[in-house]
Design a protein around this motif. Structure first.
Motif, PDB file in Angstrom:
ATOM      1  N   PHE A 219       0.688  -1.560   0.190  1.00 50.71           N
ATOM      2  CA  PHE A 219       0.070  -0.368  -0.488  1.00 50.71           C
ATOM      3  C   PHE A 219       0.824   1.463  -0.498  1.00 50.71           C
ATOM      4  O   PHE A 219       1.616   1.167   1.033  1.00 50.71           O
ATOM      5  CB  PHE A 219      -0.886   0.034   1.088  1.00 50.71           C
ATOM      6  N   TYR A 220       0.387   2.366  -1.129  1.00 47.43           N
ATOM      7  CA  TYR A 220       1.483   3.455  -1.183  1.00 47.43           C
ATOM      8  C   TYR A 220       0.587   4.447  -1.004  1.00 47.43           C
ATOM      9  O   TYR A 220      -0.589   4.065  -1.875  1.00 47.43           O
ATOM     10  CB  TYR A 220       1.941   3.763  -2.866  1.00 47.43           C
ATOM     11  N   SER A 221       1.290   5.414  -0.424  1.00 49.07           N
ATOM     12  CA  SER A 221       0.055   6.442   0.156  1.00 49.07           C
ATOM     13  C   SER A 221       1.168   8.166  -0.152  1.00 49.07           C
ATOM     14  O   SER A 221       1.971   8.180   0.109  1.00 49.07           O
ATOM     15  CB  SER A 221      -0.576   6.357   1.740  1.00 49.07           C
ATOM     16  N   PHE A 222      -0.155   8.557  -1.267  1.00 54.63           N
ATOM     17  CA  PHE A 222       1.309   9.731  -1.802  1.00 54.63           C
ATOM     18  C   PHE A 222      -0.090  11.324  -0.848  1.00 54.63           C
ATOM     19  O   PHE A 222      -0.520  11.668  -1.064  1.00 54.63           O
ATOM     20  CB  PHE A 222       0.973   9.972  -3.342  1.00 54.63           C
ATOM     21  N   PRO A 223       0.821  12.228  -0.967  1.00 55.50           N
ATOM     22  CA  PRO A 223       0.297  13.413  -0.541  1.00 55.50           C
ATOM     23  C   PRO A 223      -0.823  14.270  -1.459  1.00 55.50           C
ATOM     24  O   PRO A 223      -1.800  14.596  -0.175  1.00 55.50           O
ATOM     25  CB  PRO A 223       1.328  14.282  -0.123  1.00 55.50           C
TER      26      PRO A 223
ATOM     27  N   ARG B 277       2.080  -8.406 -11.345  1.00 60.75           N
ATOM     28  CA  ARG B 277       1.746  -6.778 -10.999  1.00 60.75           C
ATOM     29  C   ARG B 277       0.599  -6.847 -11.450  1.00 60.75           C
ATOM     30  O   ARG B 277      -0.103  -6.480 -12.337  1.00 60.75           O
ATOM     31  CB  ARG B 277       2.817  -5.957 -11.096  1.00 60.75           C
ATOM     32  N   ALA B 278      -0.263  -6.179 -10.168  1.00 64.00           N
ATOM     33  CA  ALA B 278      -2.016  -5.979 -10.225  1.00 64.00           C
ATOM     34  C   ALA B 278      -1.151  -4.476  -9.444  1.00 64.00           C
ATOM     35  O   ALA B 278      -0.685  -4.764  -8.476  1.00 64.00           O
ATOM     36  CB  ALA B 278      -2.783  -6.873 -10.009  1.00 64.00           C
ATOM     37  N   VAL B 279      -1.938  -3.378 -10.426  1.00 70.32           N
ATOM     38  CA  VAL B 279      -1.929  -1.999  -9.152  1.00 70.32           C
ATOM     39  C   VAL B 279      -3.442  -1.515  -9.310  1.00 70.32           C
ATOM     40  O   VAL B 279      -3.680  -1.397 -10.173  1.00 70.32           O
ATOM     41  CB  VAL B 279      -0.822  -0.868 -10.302  1.00 70.32           C
TER      42      VAL B 279
ATOM     43  N   PHE C 196      -1.585  -0.750  -3.772  1.00 70.15           N
ATOM     44  CA  PHE C 196      -2.537   0.187  -4.224  1.00 70.15           C
ATOM     45  C   PHE C 196      -1.945   1.506  -4.090  1.00 70.15           C
ATOM     46  O   PHE C 196      -0.628   1.940  -2.872  1.00 70.15           O
ATOM     47  CB  PHE C 196      -3.514  -0.467  -2.484  1.00 70.15           C
ATOM     48  N   PHE C 197      -2.431   2.066  -5.163  1.00 74.51           N
ATOM     49  CA  PHE C 197      -1.472   3.601  -5.161  1.00 74.51           C
ATOM     50  C   PHE C 197      -2.915   4.553  -4.862  1.00 74.51           C
ATOM     51  O   PHE C 197      -3.933   4.403  -5.409  1.00 74.51           O
ATOM     52  CB  PHE C 197      -1.292   3.757  -6.505  1.00 74.51           C
ATOM     53  N   ALA C 198      -2.795   5.296  -3.415  1.00 75.79           N
ATOM     54  CA  ALA C 198      -3.511   6.045  -3.790  1.00 75.79           C
ATOM     55  C   ALA C 198      -3.018   7.304  -2.534  1.00 75.79           C
ATOM     56  O   ALA C 198      -2.412   7.284  -2.171  1.00 75.79           O
ATOM     57  CB  ALA C 198      -4.606   5.511  -2.305  1.00 75.79           C
ATOM     58  N   ASP C 199      -3.797   8.280  -3.311  1.00 74.81           N
ATOM     59  CA  ASP C 199      -3.686   9.517  -2.758  1.00 74.81           C
ATOM     60  C   ASP C 199      -4.300  10.128  -1.168  1.00 74.81           C
ATOM     61  O   ASP C 199      -4.847   9.271  -0.998  1.00 74.81           O
ATOM     62  CB  ASP C 199      -3.995  11.081  -3.795  1.00 74.81           C
TER      63      ASP C 199
END
Length: 285
Positions: free
Chosen positions: A11-15, A199-201, A239-242
């Protein structure tokens, strides 16, 4: 040796969305580099919805081997390719029209079959068979990267909660004429295809997605379609999320590093496993 269980999600969270878009572009380009180095080509599948807008960061990227890309679509509405409801059209507007991928390597549905959903799905499955059977003897196609969105009810591609298509195990591509929102008539890749990629994103942004992302990552036992995309080993799910989309999620995030090789991706998964184990242990105390 028994099969290895799927790795936990990373899980990646971005500003903000701009950082997410740039980081996602970096991730995609490095996934391409790994794939071309190992297999001589890069097979990518794109899903419907808001995902396309987050792919604009790919335009202008350096060192991209566009001639090695083979682009497929995880799902597609049974509409003309220039319709606003077309997945292909959304991605053309977002980035495909601005990059030099050979047109014959962008694999669309056959517009002449729009009135016959079964034939439309069968023809698209035949495209997958023609492409993957030459290099992949596995039961299902193995995409290098599948880029997925998260729908309001936890759906992804056109796989909706409670729908019979979630149980499909034979077809690679199937169809539905009862989608609960948007175009009702669609084709979609099935869950086994989504769970056999390298890879699933999932890409998600905005406050309106916060509750659903929380459910998917923090309560996978609910069995939402997005939670069920756990690629078989050695596949990985990210998971890429803001920050807006991530603000309710308790699942421990991983700090995104600009990934330069597969080893760093594996390190991110290892770190996620450690955090998941620690979280489980704390919950049992």
């Amino acid at each position: 040796m028994p099969p290895q269980p799927p790795a936990p999600p990373v899980f990646y969270s971005f500003p903000d969305t701009d950082v997410l878009v740039d980081s996602l572009a970096n991730f995609v380009v490095k996934a391409q580099r790994d794939a071309v180095d190992k297999r001589g080509k890069f097979t990518i599948a794109l899903s419907r919805g808001s995902l396309a807008a987050n792919l604009r960061g790919l335009v202008g990227q350096k060192d991209v081997q566009w001639d090695k890309w083979e682009v497929f679509f995880c799902d597609e509405a049974a509409v003309a390719l220039d319709s606003e409801d077309s997945n292909y059209h959304s991605n053309i507007l977002s980035f495909l029209s601005d990059v030099p991928i050979p047109p014959e390597q962008i694999h669309t549905v056959d517009p002449s079959l729009l009135d016959d959903l079964e034939e439309l799905a069968d023809q698209y499955e035949k495209q997958l068979i023609d492409h993957f059977a030459k290099s992949n003897a596995a039961r299902y196609p193995t995409f290098d990267l599948m880029l997925l969105g998260i729908g309001p009810d936890g759906e992804t591609a056109s796989l909706f909660p409670g729908h019979e298509l979630l149980s499909e195990r034979d077809a690679w591509v199937s169809y539905l004429d009862d989608a609960p929102r948007g175009p009702k008539r669609r084709i979609t890749m099935t869950l086994p295809v989504l769970t056999h990629c390298y890879r699933a994103v999932f890409v998600v942004s905005g406050n309106e997605k916060a509750e659903m992302l929380h459910s998917i990552l923090d309560h996978p036992e609910e069995g939402l379609p997005c939670s069920r995309v756990r690629p078989a080993s050695p596949g990985l799910v990210f998971f890429f999320a803001d920050s807006d989309a991530a603000n309710l999620t308790k699942y421990p995030p991983t700090t995104f590093r600009w990934i330069d090789n597969e080893k760093e991706a594996e390190e991110a998964v290892a770190a996620a496993k450690i955090r998941a184990a620690r979280r489980l242990a704390e919950g049992e105390e």
